[in-house]
Design a protein around this motif. Structure first.
Motif, PDB file in Angstrom:
ATOM      1  N   GLY A  33       0.748   1.954  29.380  1.00 13.08           N
ATOM      2  CA  GLY A  33       1.609   3.060  28.940  1.00 13.08           C
ATOM      3  C   GLY A  33       2.641   3.433  29.984  1.00 13.08           C
TER       4      GLY A  33
ATOM      5  N   SER B 151       9.517   1.732  23.309  1.00 14.45           N
ATOM      6  CA  SER B 151       8.690   2.573  22.437  1.00 14.45           C
ATOM      7  C   SER B 151       7.381   1.854  22.120  1.00 14.45           C
ATOM      8  CB  SER B 151       9.436   2.873  21.135  1.00 14.45           C
ATOM      9  OG  SER B 151       9.578   1.690  20.373  1.00 14.45           O
ATOM     10  N   GLN B 152       6.398   2.624  21.675  1.00 14.58           N
ATOM     11  CA  GLN B 152       5.121   2.016  21.282  1.00 14.58           C
ATOM     12  C   GLN B 152       5.307   1.015  20.144  1.00 14.58           C
ATOM     13  OE1 GLN B 152       1.927   4.718  20.362  1.00 14.58           O
ATOM     14  NE2 GLN B 152       1.106   4.600  22.428  1.00 14.58           N
TER      15      GLN B 152
ATOM     16  N   GLN C 235       0.892  -0.690  15.969  1.00 15.20           N
ATOM     17  CA  GLN C 235       1.200   0.437  16.848  1.00 15.20           C
ATOM     18  C   GLN C 235      -0.049   1.273  17.077  1.00 15.20           C
ATOM     19  OE1 GLN C 235       1.677   4.022  15.928  1.00 15.20           O
ATOM     20  NE2 GLN C 235       2.060   4.437  18.077  1.00 15.20           N
ATOM     21  N   THR C 236      -0.889   1.379  16.064  1.00 15.88           N
ATOM     22  CA  THR C 236      -2.148   2.120  16.192  1.00 15.88           C
ATOM     23  C   THR C 236      -3.058   1.473  17.231  1.00 15.88           C
ATOM     24  OG1 THR C 236      -1.996   2.791  13.878  1.00 15.88           O
ATOM     25  CG2 THR C 236      -4.151   2.981  14.922  1.00 15.88           C
TER      26      THR C 236
ATOM     27  N   SER D 176      -1.673   2.260  20.621  1.00 13.00           N
ATOM     28  CA  SER D 176      -1.948   3.664  20.936  1.00 13.00           C
ATOM     29  C   SER D 176      -3.387   3.848  21.404  1.00 13.00           C
ATOM     30  CB  SER D 176      -1.680   4.533  19.707  1.00 13.00           C
ATOM     31  OG  SER D 176      -2.028   5.869  19.953  1.00 13.00           O
ATOM     32  N   GLU D 177      -4.322   3.169  20.737  1.00 12.24           N
ATOM     33  CA  GLU D 177      -5.730   3.276  21.120  1.00 12.24           C
ATOM     34  C   GLU D 177      -5.999   2.629  22.473  1.00 12.24           C
ATOM     35  OE1 GLU D 177      -7.989   1.839  17.782  1.00 12.24           O
ATOM     36  OE2 GLU D 177      -7.620   3.667  16.638  1.00 12.24           O
TER      37      GLU D 177
ATOM     38  N   GLU E  85      -3.695   2.434  24.961  1.00  9.12           N
ATOM     39  CA  GLU E  85      -3.093   3.322  25.954  1.00  9.12           C
ATOM     40  C   GLU E  85      -3.901   4.598  26.154  1.00  9.12           C
ATOM     41  OE1 GLU E  85       1.046   4.119  25.308  1.00  9.12           O
ATOM     42  OE2 GLU E  85       1.602   2.009  25.465  1.00  9.12           O
ATOM     43  N   SER E  86      -4.510   5.097  25.098  1.00  8.74           N
ATOM     44  CA  SER E  86      -5.279   6.343  25.213  1.00  8.74           C
ATOM     45  C   SER E  86      -6.678   6.119  25.781  1.00  8.74           C
ATOM     46  CB  SER E  86      -5.391   7.018  23.842  1.00  8.74           C
ATOM     47  OG  SER E  86      -6.232   6.265  22.994  1.00  8.74           O
TER      48      SER E  86
ATOM     49  N   LYS F 267       0.138  12.426  28.582  1.00  8.88           N
ATOM     50  CA  LYS F 267       0.062  12.844  27.181  1.00  8.88           C
ATOM     51  C   LYS F 267       0.910  14.098  26.946  1.00  8.88           C
ATOM     52  CE  LYS F 267      -4.465  10.885  26.263  1.00  8.88           C
ATOM     53  NZ  LYS F 267      -5.883  11.139  26.031  1.00  8.88           N
TER      54      LYS F 267
ATOM     55  N   GLU G 277       4.601  13.131  26.989  1.00  7.16           N
ATOM     56  CA  GLU G 277       4.947  12.475  25.731  1.00  7.16           C
ATOM     57  C   GLU G 277       5.113  13.491  24.613  1.00  7.16           C
ATOM     58  OE1 GLU G 277       2.518   9.229  23.626  1.00  7.16           O
ATOM     59  OE2 GLU G 277       3.310   8.272  25.434  1.00  7.16           O
TER      60      GLU G 277
END
Length: 116
Positions: A8, A17-18, A29-30, A33-34, A36-37, A104, A107
């Motif tokens: 990230g 962008s993601q 993208q999901t 996101s998972e 990166e989180s 976070k 963002e």
């Protein structure tokens, strides 16, 4: 710092962008996101190889604890409520978890600002 957080950080640093990075990695993208989180802990080597090539970093970048430089903006109020910024660099010596929380929040603030 976790691998997903480092991905990230690199993504933001390169202003990607993601959805754009997910497309380049051939994942959703999901899923990105998972990663990166930190929700997804297992990342296969082929995906990591793509990440390394996109950002031109060695694989050991993700294995070792590095002191990463972040650019933060010093905010100054100007006439009419506009914001003037000066970029300064500081080293990342934050305990793990705090940095992820800060990223976070940044963002979220970027999303709020861009929606106005």
């Amino acid at each position: 710092m976790e691998i997903g957080t480092k991905i990230g950080v690199l993504r933001r640093k390169h202003k990607i962008s993601q959805p754009e990075l997910a497309f380049k990695l051939d994942i959703s993208q999901t899923a990105l996101s998972e990663i990166e989180s930190g929700k997804t802990k297992k990342i296969d080597f082929l995906l990591m190889d793509k990440v390394c090539k996109i950002f031109n970093v060695d694989f050991d970048y993700f294995l070792n604890e590095h002191s990463i430089n972040f650019n933060f903006e010093k905010i100054e109020k100007t006439k009419g409520g506009n914001i003037g910024c000066k970029i300064e660099t500081i080293n990342n010596n934050f305990p793990e978890g705090i940095l992820e929380n800060m990223l976070k929040r940044i963002e979220l603030l970027e999303k709020i600002i861009s929606s106005k």
